[in-house]
Motif scaffolding. Structure first.
Motif, PDB file in Angstrom:
ATOM      1  N   LEU A 358      22.463  -8.328 -47.477  1.00  8.09           N
ATOM      2  CA  LEU A 358      21.619  -7.643 -46.534  1.00  8.09           C
ATOM      3  C   LEU A 358      21.320  -5.816 -46.502  1.00  8.09           C
ATOM      4  N   ARG A 362      17.437  -4.899 -47.959  1.00  7.45           N
ATOM      5  CA  ARG A 362      17.206  -3.192 -46.774  1.00  7.45           C
ATOM      6  C   ARG A 362      16.438  -2.367 -47.715  1.00  7.45           C
ATOM      7  N   TYR A 367      14.460  -9.850 -50.243  1.00  5.78           N
ATOM      8  CA  TYR A 367      14.811 -10.748 -48.963  1.00  5.78           C
ATOM      9  C   TYR A 367      15.748 -11.901 -49.484  1.00  5.78           C
ATOM     10  N   CYS A 368      17.040 -11.421 -48.020  1.00  8.07           N
ATOM     11  CA  CYS A 368      17.882 -12.148 -48.583  1.00  8.07           C
ATOM     12  C   CYS A 368      17.826 -14.318 -48.095  1.00  8.07           C
ATOM     13  N   SER A 369      18.462 -14.553 -48.271  1.00 12.37           N
ATOM     14  CA  SER A 369      18.140 -16.115 -47.681  1.00 12.37           C
ATOM     15  C   SER A 369      19.587 -16.910 -47.199  1.00 12.37           C
ATOM     16  N   THR A 466      16.305 -16.825 -43.486  1.00 10.66           N
ATOM     17  CA  THR A 466      15.066 -15.425 -44.218  1.00 10.66           C
ATOM     18  C   THR A 466      15.197 -14.411 -43.553  1.00 10.66           C
ATOM     19  N   GLN A 467      16.081 -13.205 -44.392  1.00  8.61           N
ATOM     20  CA  GLN A 467      15.609 -12.190 -43.651  1.00  8.61           C
ATOM     21  C   GLN A 467      14.899 -11.488 -44.457  1.00  8.61           C
ATOM     22  N   THR A 468      13.592 -10.771 -42.833  1.00 11.75           N
ATOM     23  CA  THR A 468      12.444 -10.555 -42.975  1.00 11.75           C
ATOM     24  C   THR A 468      12.121  -9.269 -42.525  1.00 11.75           C
ATOM     25  N   MET A 471      13.079  -8.421 -39.082  1.00 11.41           N
ATOM     26  CA  MET A 471      14.630  -8.956 -38.607  1.00 11.41           C
ATOM     27  C   MET A 471      15.692  -7.839 -38.429  1.00 11.41           C
ATOM     28  N   ALA A 473      18.509  -5.941 -40.108  1.00  8.21           N
ATOM     29  CA  ALA A 473      19.311  -6.111 -40.986  1.00  8.21           C
ATOM     30  C   ALA A 473      21.192  -7.008 -41.520  1.00  8.21           C
ATOM     31  N   THR A 477      22.824 -12.267 -36.681  1.00 11.56           N
ATOM     32  CA  THR A 477      21.492 -12.532 -36.612  1.00 11.56           C
ATOM     33  C   THR A 477      21.012 -13.826 -37.651  1.00 11.56           C
ATOM     34  N   LEU A 478      20.814 -13.129 -39.515  1.00 13.20           N
ATOM     35  CA  LEU A 478      21.140 -14.439 -40.297  1.00 13.20           C
ATOM     36  C   LEU A 478      21.538 -15.318 -39.880  1.00 13.20           C
TER      37      LEU A 478
END
Length: 522
Positions: A358, A362, A367-369, A466-468, A471, A473, A477-478
């Motif tokens: 993450l 950032r 993006y991290c999925s 998926t990180q947006t 969202m 970091a 949350t993910l």
């Protein structure tokens, strides 16, 4: 039992007392006989001196027998060093009785007197620890044998060869002996102050007492011998052996027990001690160069070579030990970060890797999925076939997930129970979907029979988060996003993949109102 111990202690004390009285009697008898005969080298005074030396050797050997196994060998070496001096005295007695026209017996006696340095060098240079390689002991033994051979040649040629008539040759032998004697005594004293164990300090205390007294006596004896030995000179030789017996039989002084060197001081002295052996050989090489320059050069080179080999062996051992420590640390890290059942990463390793992925996303704008995977109807599988079969199923699924074509930076971890998580660093949602399909196909290929599952085999449901840019970091949350999507997949009939949508991100993770259209079902 206590009575037996007290009797044993009393018996030992009685023997010690008798030995002390015997030594006192011999110390008195020796000068009396020497004065009566008028010469120190008569048979009776020499026999008395040999008795004094033999008594001291017996005391050291008795200490060797009573010592713990680890420290026995040093006491035996000290007894051998004193025994060499006894052999010197016996050779001198044979010279008096048989005569020595060629001077060879005198030379052999001098060689025996000088050979005491070999066991002394051993007890100075070696650490006597179990970790010390045998190759080090073999190197020291080989070099000591070389010293013995060269010493014999050096002394016999100076004492009985053509150089024997040259006074400077005799002084060369004396100066060489002085250098050896005082160097040995200095190094033993140094080892005493570097020993962390009281038993070792006591041993080096006894050895240093004997060697220092022997060096002083030899310094005086060798110079008086050039002018003719006085009748009392033999009694002076008795001093070092009387002190050795006294130190061996008596209780150690209090300061020896109270003294404790620091670890750094002890390690420094122990590392410096092996240099004494090479220094002795270098000094011998310098002395040998007077007889033969080539022999002296070879001796000095051998000293450097053997010391270099010794250092190389020790460094190699330390590198092996460091490599073993590093490997053990790596294995420990792997065990700490691994699930004990499946062998893949555990929750602790997942949290670390997810946080790193993450943060990388950032900083880089990528993006991290995250794939949250759950085995469908696993409780029914466990209930029907048992926990052993359930564990075997978890292992097979974990192996299939981890053996899929993932990138080196991706991570497969066991989240808990029958749930698994896959971290896909710098991966957009489209690529994450392709990975999820590939993982589902890998599980299907296992063909694990599951009667309670509609497909008749083990299947999995997958939720993707998926990180947006909008969202936070953080890992929690993910994980919540992927967990919501997984819940939607299970609500949609299982054996499917659901991607967390923008609408699902606003719903609480505890909501039980999931529909198939709450996320994008694949």
């Amino acid at each position: 039992m206590a009575t037996l111990l007290s009797l044993s202690s009393g018996f030992k004390g009685d023997i010690r007392l008798r030995v002390v009285w015997l030594m006192v009697l011999l110390l008195i008898l020796h000068p009396v006989l020497a004065y009566w005969s008028g010469h120190a080298q008569d048979v009776l005074p020499q026999l008395t001196m040999i008795a004094v030396q033999g008594t001291a050797v017996w005391c050291v050997f008795t200490r060797y027998q009573r010592s713990p196994p680890l420290i026995r060998l040093p006491w035996l070496l000290l007894a051998l060093a004193a025994l060499m001096q006894v052999l010197w005295a016996i050779i001198n007695l044979l010279t008096t009785i048989l005569g020595d026209k060629g001077g060879y017996l005198t030379a052999i006696g001098i060689v025996f007197s000088a050979l005491y340095m070999i066991p002394c060098m051993f007890m100075i240079t070696r650490s006597f620890g179990q970790h010390e390689p045998r190759s080090i002991a073999m190197l020291d033994l080989t070099l000591s044998c070389v010293v013995a051979v060269l010493l014999y040649r050096f002394i016999t040629q100076l004492a009985s060869g053509p150089l024997a008539s040259d006074p400077s040759s005799i002084y060369l032998v004396i100066h060489h002996a002085d250098a050896v004697d005082f160097s040995l005594s200095a190094m033993v004293i140094l080892r005493m102050f570097g020993a962390r164990s009281f038993r070792w300090r006591f041993f080096y205390y006894a050895a240093s007492t004997y060697l220092l007294a022997n060096a002083i006596v030899a310094y005086i004896y060798n110079r008086l011998e050039l002018r003719g030995l006085p009748w009392w000179i033999g009694s002076m030789v008795d001093i070092s052996y009387a002190l050795l017996m006294l130190v061996t039989l008596r209780q150690p002084p209090r300061w020896l027990r109270a003294y404790h060197p620091t670890l750094s001081v002890s390690q420094t002295i122990a590392s410096f001690a092996p240099m004494i052996l090479s220094m002795m050989v270098v000094m011998l090489g310098i002395s040998m160069s007077r007889i033969s320059f080539l022999a002296g050069l070879v001796t000095a080179c051998a000293s450097v070579l053997f010391y270099g080999l010794r250092v190389a062996v020790i460094q190699s051992q330390h590198m092996d030990m460091q490599r073993a420590v590093d490997q053990s640390a790596w294995r420990l890290e792997q065990q700490v970060g691994r699930d004990p059942l499946t062998g893949i990463a555990n929750r602790a390793a997942l949290d670390t890797r997810l946080h790193e992925a993450l943060e990388d996303g950032r900083r880089s704008g990528g993006y991290c999925s995250l794939l949250m995977i759950d085995i469908d109807f696993f409780k029914q599988y466990n209930d029907s076939l048992g926990h052993v079969a359930g564990d075997a199923c978890l292992v097979k699924v974990a192996c299939a997930l981890s053996s899929s074509q993932l990138r080196p930076g991706d991570l497969v971890a066991r989240y808990g129970g029958e749930e698994f998580v896959v971290v896909l660093a710098n991966t957009p949602v489209e690529t994450a979907l392709e990975v999820a399909r590939r993982l589902m196909a890998s599980i299907e290929r296992l063909q694990i029979v599951h009667a309670s599952c509609p497909q008749g085999r083990i299947t999995v449901s997958i939720g993707i988060g998926t990180q947006t840019a909008n969202m936070r970091a953080d890992a929690l949350t993910l994980l919540e996003e992927a967990d919501r999507a997984l819940y939607a997949a299970k609500s949609s009939g299982r054996n499917c993949v659901v991607v967390a949508s923008e609408t699902t991100r606003t719903l609480p993770s505890s909501s039980g109102e999931w529909k198939a259209n709450d996320g994008a079902s694949i």
